[in-house]
Motif scaffolding. Structure first.
Motif, PDB file in Angstrom:
ATOM      1  N   GLY A  47      53.116  -8.282 -24.600  1.00  0.00           N
ATOM      2  CA  GLY A  47      52.880  -6.935 -24.097  1.00  0.00           C
ATOM      3  C   GLY A  47      52.531  -6.943 -22.634  1.00  0.00           C
ATOM      4  O   GLY A  47      52.643  -7.958 -21.940  1.00  0.00           O
ATOM      5  N   LEU A  48      52.128  -5.810 -22.170  1.00  0.00           N
ATOM      6  CA  LEU A  48      51.667  -5.674 -20.794  1.00  0.00           C
ATOM      7  C   LEU A  48      50.486  -4.717 -20.767  1.00  0.00           C
ATOM      8  O   LEU A  48      50.316  -3.882 -21.659  1.00  0.00           O
ATOM      9  N   ALA A  49      49.677  -4.854 -19.727  1.00  0.00           N
ATOM     10  CA  ALA A  49      48.499  -3.994 -19.572  1.00  0.00           C
ATOM     11  C   ALA A  49      48.453  -3.488 -18.137  1.00  0.00           C
ATOM     12  O   ALA A  49      48.830  -4.191 -17.203  1.00  0.00           O
ATOM     13  N   TYR A  50      48.024  -2.267 -18.010  1.00  0.00           N
ATOM     14  CA  TYR A  50      47.830  -1.725 -16.669  1.00  0.00           C
ATOM     15  C   TYR A  50      46.608  -0.813 -16.673  1.00  0.00           C
ATOM     16  O   TYR A  50      46.181  -0.326 -17.718  1.00  0.00           O
ATOM     17  N   SER A  51      46.067  -0.629 -15.485  1.00  0.00           N
ATOM     18  CA  SER A  51      44.893   0.219 -15.354  1.00  0.00           C
ATOM     19  C   SER A  51      45.246   1.460 -14.553  1.00  0.00           C
ATOM     20  O   SER A  51      46.081   1.421 -13.653  1.00  0.00           O
ATOM     21  N   ARG A  52      44.605   2.546 -14.915  1.00  0.00           N
ATOM     22  CA  ARG A  52      44.736   3.810 -14.194  1.00  0.00           C
ATOM     23  C   ARG A  52      43.385   4.155 -13.575  1.00  0.00           C
ATOM     24  O   ARG A  52      42.369   4.140 -14.267  1.00  0.00           O
TER      25      ARG A  52
END
Length: 482
Positions: free
Chosen positions: A133-138
């Motif tokens: 998967g991948l993760a990102y922050s907002r």
């Protein structure tokens, strides 16, 4: 009465209620001691209405998108620049700041800098452990920010707090003190004129009741408070009951170390001019506690005295005036009390000043620029924030002792040092316990530099990316890829 100060109605969304639950009181011109306006006092009901308007305003502000938020803030800066003469006259009338101070330039630099941040907010990307998967922050706005500013420089205070919150996508309920409501209210009018949606910036002048209501309101997600440590403790207690984060920019007693190799022309001009002149000494980061090396002590004191005696004390509306009145009669009496106590304490001598304004100035809350020399490090004058045009000069003969005395304070907002030795400059700057250190000059309060304190001078930062992040929260998003 003056037309410039004729309208003290709160600004809630785009409405101006004609009355408030707590009524009105007289506003006194600090330069004359005469009533010049009436101020409506906001309370819990006005704060509630403003917070509700801010919730709706924040949604509209967020919907505009970053480019339009940027452009709206830039238009606001242009309108403030065009209105600068009026705003400076309002400040001179409501808090005694001389026209010569021209605080609009500093405020404009902060507004335009943070307008530039409004379209540059970004998060981060990473690959999570253990899954495909991948993760990102907002980085997202908190929502509604409660901003409580002091009376000493409303235009700059708004630019250093509310504008940061707005650039991050938040709406603001701003509570200026009832001593200085007019510049803040005009700021809010110009925000609407700039096309910023109604409710994004609400202005409710008020005192303790308004402050308590703002901190406790469920729609307000964070509090930014600028002021003294006693009130800050009350702010924190109320915020703790509601598990609400706070950012605090508090008082200071900033040390200014003058080493034997310093350029005395620069050091004396800075020590006098930056402690006695700005805001009549009513600034939190001013270098009001000087430590001067014994080898240059007497010459340094003489130079400081000459500078102090050259400053024009007078009508803040006169362009020739350098130092205006302090905020009110109670402040003037308090400051004179500090001076009288310092005269009675052993170990220090009054070099210049020490009196109320004379002649035509006697009716106003004027205090002469005052310098004490040979002050004991452990004296009340050298340790407590005066918040007035009073400078204490302490002698030292050992560099390590000077740093130890500078750090022997519950405050830690700013610190200063003067030396031609580059190695000493870096070593001492690293050793000083302060949020900001300036070498051979004054802190410029530049918008791209983080500003804030340590110890009892607060926590949180204004300026740079750090200032923007005070008003954002991070949301982590995890995407499973199968």
């Amino acid at each position: 009465m003056t037309d410039l100060l004729s309208d003290s109605r709160p600004l809630i969304g785009d409405t101006r209620p004609a009355t408030t639950g707590l009524g009105a009181r007289d506003h006194v011109n600090p330069a004359t001691g005469q009533v010049q306006a009436r101020v409506l006092i906001g309370g819990a009901s006005e704060i509630d209405a403003a917070a509700r308007a801010a919730v709706l305003g924040q949604r509209a502000w967020q919907a505009l998108g970053p480019e339009k938020r940027r452009d709206s803030l830039l238009r606001l800066a242009d309108l403030i620049e065009a209105d600068a003469a009026k705003l400076l006259r309002m400040a001179a009338l409501e808090c005694g700041t001389p026209l010569s101070s021209n605080s609009s330039g500093l405020a404009l630099s902060w507004i335009r800098y943070y307008a530039g941040w409004a379209d540059k907010i970004e998060g981060s990307y990473s690959e999570p452990f253990g899954i495909a998967g991948l993760a990102y922050s907002r980085h997202e706005p908190i929502g509604v920010i409660g901003v409580i500013i002091p009376w000493n420089s409303p235009l700059v205070a708004i630019a250093m707090t509310a504008i940061l919150a707005m650039a991050a996508g938040n709406a603001v309920v701003l509570k200026p003190p009832t001593q200085t409501p007019f510049v803040a209210l005009r700021f809010g009018e110009l925000a609407l004129e700039a096309g910023i949606p109604a409710g994004v910036l609400n202005i409710v002048p008020g005192d303790a009741e308004a402050g308590e209501a703002l901190i406790a309101h469920p729609a307000v997600g964070k509090i930014s408070f600028t002021g003294g440590d006693i009130v800050a403790k009350a702010v924190m207690r109320t915020a703790a009951e509601h598990l609400k984060p706070v950012a605090l920019e508090l008082g200071g007693k900033s040390a200014n170390l003058i080493f034997a190799d310093a350029d005395l022309d620069v050091a004396a001009a800075m020590a006098a001019g930056c402690s006695l002149v700005p805001l009549a000494g009513q600034g939190c980061v001013l270098p009001t506690r000087v430590y001067a090396h014994g080898a240059i002590f007497d010459e340094f004191v003489d130079r400081v005295r000459a500078h102090a005696e050259s400053y024009a004390l007078g009508d803040p509306l006169d362009p020739a005036t350098i130092i205006g009145p302090v905020i009110n009669e109670a402040a003037a009496q308090r400051i004179i009390g500090v001076i009288d106590r310092a005269k009675a304490e052993s170990g220090g001598r009054l070099v210049t000043g020490g009196r109320r304004g004379q002649g035509d100035l006697a009716a106003g809350s004027f205090v002469e620029p005052t310098v004490f020399a040979g002050v004991a490090h452990d004296s009340h004058l050298a340790r407590e924030e005066v918040f007035g045009p009073v400078l204490s000069i302490v002698r030292f003969d050992d560099d390590a002792d000077a740093v130890a005395m500078a750090n022997d304070s519950r405050f830690g907002l700013g610190a200063y040092l003067h030396t031609r030795d580059l190695s000493r400059a870096h070593k001492v700057a690293a050793a000083l316990e302060a949020g900001c250190v300036a070498v051979n000059g004054m802190l410029p309060m530049a918008p791209n530099q983080p500003f804030g304190g340590v110890k009892q001078s607060g926590f949180g930062r204004e300026g740079g990316r750090a200032g923007l992040e005070e008003f954002m929260q991070i949301k982590q998003v995890l995407m499973h890829l199968r």
